[in-house]
Structure formats: C-alpha cells, structure tokens
Design a protein around this motif. Structure first.
Motif, mmCIF file in Angstrom:
data_model
loop_
_atom_site.group_PDB
_atom_site.id
_atom_site.type_symbol
_atom_site.label_atom_id
_atom_site.label_comp_id
_atom_site.label_asym_id
_atom_site.label_seq_id
_atom_site.Cartn_x
_atom_site.Cartn_y
_atom_site.Cartn_z
ATOM 1 N N VAL A 154 0.873 -1.172 0.000
ATOM 2 C CA VAL A 154 0.000 0.000 0.000
ATOM 3 C C VAL A 154 0.910 1.221 0.000
ATOM 4 O O VAL A 154 1.736 1.388 0.897
ATOM 5 C CB VAL A 154 -0.930 0.022 1.223
ATOM 6 N N VAL A 191 -3.352 0.738 -3.342
ATOM 7 C CA VAL A 191 -2.937 -0.658 -3.305
ATOM 8 C C VAL A 191 -2.122 -0.978 -4.550
ATOM 9 O O VAL A 191 -2.517 -0.652 -5.677
ATOM 10 C CB VAL A 191 -4.155 -1.598 -3.223
ATOM 11 N N ARG A 220 -5.802 -0.739 3.898
ATOM 12 C CA ARG A 220 -6.844 -0.857 2.861
ATOM 13 C C ARG A 220 -8.214 -0.512 3.433
ATOM 14 O O ARG A 220 -9.042 0.110 2.757
ATOM 15 C CB ARG A 220 -6.827 -2.263 2.277
#
Length: 474
Positions: free
Chosen positions: A25, A30, A207
């Motif tokens: 990340v 991502v 995330r």
C-alpha cells in the motif's frame, strides 16, 4: 533518489500452489504484483517490485495530514476500527487466510487477534494517549504557550508531525494496528516495513482505512511494503535524514543492531528493544490447593501470550518455596500450559531440535533439574536451581525456587519487560528494586497481556518520542 526499482523480476509465476501474493500500500493506493519472490520453498511469497521514489514524501512540502485537526483524524480512526470489526469488504478475512499460510501462529490465535483489532481504534483510548503522553491535543494542533520560564520570556512549543520509518514486529497482529494509530495521532508520514512473519495485517488495516476515507490526508500519509531486512540496496537509500526523521524499530537483537548502523545526525532511532519477561510468586501461593491451582492458571496465561512469542510472555518464574512445594506447582503449571486461551492455542509448534537436545540433557540430572511435559508443543516446565543458560521458547517455562522474592529481583535486568507478581499486594515492596534492576513493567500475575495504551511502553512514551519538538522562543 536515483533508483526507483531495485529488485529483478521473479523467475517463477504465481500459479496455484505457488508463492503467496503480498500486496503493498503506497500512500493509500494498493499495489499488486508478484515481481519478487522470497522465503523458503514451504513458505514462499511474492511482492511487487519496490518503487522507492513513490515510498517517500519530499521535505519541500508538508505531509498530507500535518495541519488536519486531531479531532478529524480521530473520527477517521474510529470509523476504521468499526469497519475492521464488521469487515464488510472481507479484507481482514482475506488477510487471515493468507496469514495462516505464512505465520508461525495457529489459525485460532490469528482469528481471535484479528477479531480484536478494531478495539484498538477506540476514541477514549486515543484521547487518553494524547493527554497522558503529550499533555493534550493543543500541542499537536498548534503551538502551546509555555509560561513561567525563569528568563521571563514567553515561549511556544509544538509536537511537530514526524517523518518515520517503522520496522514493525510480526509476533502479534496488534503491533501493526498500534503503529497505525500512533502514527495517525502524530499526523506524520509513515512507511511501514512489513515483517516476514506478518505480511498481511498492516496492509489490510491500511486498505480498510482507504475504504473509510479514500484520498483523505491520513490515508495518504501511510505506506507499507516488504523488503528483506538488512538489504542495503533498499535501506541504504531509505534510511536517510533527507526523507525521514526517525526509525522506529521493533524486533530482536539483529534487527536493532542492523538499524543502528544508519543512525546519525538528523536520523534518530526509537527502539522497542528485544525483551523477555518473568514472574515472581510468593509463598502465599501455597495457602491452599485452590489458591495454588489459581496461581498456576494465572502464570500459565502469562507464559503463553501469542504462544510465548510476545515480549510479555513469562519464560522464567521464581517461586518462593522449597523444592517439594515448587514441584507441586510445576506439575499444575505444565497441565495449564496446554489450555486454549484468548491469546494462545491449546498446542503450539513442536520444539526445535536444538532445544530438545538441551532439555534431554537436563532430564538425566535429577535432583538438580526436573522436567514435566513433552516436546509436542503443549507446554513443558523445567525446575532448576538457577535459571537455565538457554532461552526458553515454544511454551517452555523455567521455574526456579528462591528463599525470598528479594533474591529473585536480582535476576531482572534491562532486557526484562514485564514482571508478574503474586500476590499483587507484594508489588509495592518490590517495584523500586525491579525498576532499579532495569524492569519496565510490574503487573499482578495473570495480567501481563493487559497492555494499556497511553502509559509508558518499554520505558518511554511512544507519542512523545515519535514527534519532533520544535520551539518558538521569546
């Protein structure tokens, strides 16, 4: 920085049954790919190639969250914790399945650890951290007036947002969550180096953060990537004051020694050094069979935190009693080491061959030594006259009889993190001597896993060490 990609592509494809894919990340985005492979054949994993330019924040401009109000940052973190608990996108579930393939911890421990991650993003806890460690949010949100200087001048100070690299430990998933919370509260920019024994927790949290607040300054303030620890091609370029203020390093002696070679003017080390923990059990444990059974249960809980991989796990226990009573205690303790708990499975990994060889040698040396249990990973206890000269690991506990707990205090040192004491009333008489010996934390027996964020950790206040203190004088 001249070099952007420093690893050559892997030669094998990520076919089914091949290496486990590990994402990065980068500033909230991502990055996937299987360009580089690592690990032994039984635990192979693959990562994207590193883009070093993309992993740093230029000093010529402020970090994304430098001027974001702390209350807004806490709002984002609270929402992140709630989403981690619900996991509507299955990001934690995915990380769990991958972690099972590469982590030394069993599925049951990982499941419970992942289920509890959201609790660390608690507003009351975060407010407590800021108040206790920094004296309040005002010093993060702006410049605090400093009154009462002997010179009569008025000064202002600010806990300025830092630029940090975090080499995090992988012995417990909570380390990644703590690093994200502390990093966000200090408003800085943060590059997390993923540990090989926990490749998925930090990226899963980031995330989820990106899902809660896409494009938010806090989201853009974090990156997480893997490279092999000690790789000079990477660390020689990243570990520089041109890009970062401090290196926050968790881990064993080799990790800390490797980090120190890069420390110099403008680039500091904040070290969560390798630690071990002990227990001090007073004669009061033998008042009755019921009390002794309860003490054995408490001591076993302290000994098996993260299957004895946590720094707070008790490895050596000093018992104030004669050998006959201590042997009674050892038998009870060994029976409780194989119990399923919140932070431990009923059975861990079988003991390593070198540790088995050490213990085999002790079995033939009665009455100076006595051993309870086998090598299958359900727990083993060694009673000895002095602490053994090897590192108890894999649910192995060394029990040492002592004439008094004052005598046991002399075995604490600067590498002693947690000391569990029974009965708790005896902590008061022991704590100054333990602190003088180097211990950093004294708790009631059975409470070693009950960490409270906001009070000191390993002898210092993390938020206070993370930030850069800047003065406006006069």
């Amino acid at each position: 920085m001249n070099t952007t990609t420093i690893d050559k592509p892997a030669t094998t494809a990520n076919a089914p049954g091949g290496p486990v894919p590990v994402c990065h990340v980068i500033k909230g985005r991502v990055v996937t790919g299987t360009d580089v492979e690592y690990g032994p054949a039984r635990a192979r994993f693959a990562t994207p190639a590193l883009d070093l330019d993309g992993m740093v924040w230029p000093r010529r401009e402020p970090g994304p969250a430098f001027d974001v109000p702390l209350a807004e940052i806490m709002d984002v973190l609270v929402q992140t914790g709630e989403r981690l608990t619900r996991d509507p996108d299955g990001l934690l579930a995915e990380a769990l399945e991958f972690s099972v393939l590469t982590s030394p911890l069993p599925r049951s421990v990982l499941e419970r650890s992942y289920a509890s991650l959201g609790r660390l993003f608690n507003r009351r806890s975060m407010e407590f951290q800021v108040q206790q460690e920094l004296g309040g949010a005002d010093v993060l949100d702006g410049w605090r007036e400093v009154d009462g200087a002997p010179s009569g001048r008025r000064h202002r100070t600010r806990a300025f947002p830092p630029r940090l690299i975090h080499v995090i430990a992988g012995n417990a998933p909570g380390v990644a969550a703590l690093s994200v919370v502390r990093g966000a509260l200090t408003k800085g920019v943060h590059l997390l180096k993923l540990p090989s024994n926990d490749l998925f927790t930090a990226t899963a949290i980031l995330r989820v953060l990106a899902a809660v607040a896409p494009g938010h300054p806090v989201t853009r303030s974090f990156s997480a990537a893997y490279w092999r620890g000690g790789d000079e091609k990477v660390e020689g370029l990243l570990f520089r004051p041109q890009f970062f203020d401090k290196l926050v390093a968790w881990g064993g002696e080799s990790t800390i020694r490797g980090a120190r070679q890069y420390i110099g003017p403008g680039f500091e080390l904040v070290a969560f050094d390798p630690k071990t923990s002990i227990s001090l059990i007073g004669r009061e444990a033998f008042e009755s069979d019921a009390v002794l059974a309860d003490v054995a249960e408490r001591a076993a809980a302290d000994a098996t935190i993260m299957n004895q991989q946590a720094c707070a796990s008790s490895r050596v226990q000093f018992v104030e009693a004669g050998v006959q009573d201590v042997d009674r205690y050892c038998a009870l303790l060994q029976a409780r080491l194989g119990v399923e708990r919140e932070t431990a499975s009923a059975c861990g990994n079988p003991l390593a061959s070198d540790l088995r060889d050490e213990i085999d040698g002790l079995r033939d040396m009665q009455p100076h030594y006595r051993v309870w249990g086998g090598y299958e990973g359900r727990g083993l206890v060694i009673r000895s006259e002095e602490p053994v000269d090897f590192h108890p690991d894999g649910r192995v506990v060394n029990v040492v009889p002592v004439a008094s707990l004052d005598e046991a205090v002399h075995h604490a040192n600067v590498a002693t993190q947690t000391v569990g004491v029974f009965p708790a009333s005896r902590k008061v008489a022991l704590r100054n001597a333990l602190a003088a010996a180097g211990a950093q934390r004294v708790v009631a027996l059975g409470q070693a896993a009950m960490f409270e964020t906001g009070i000191s950790h390993d002898g210092f206040y993390p938020l206070q060490r993370f930030v850069r203190w800047v003065n406006d004088e006069g």
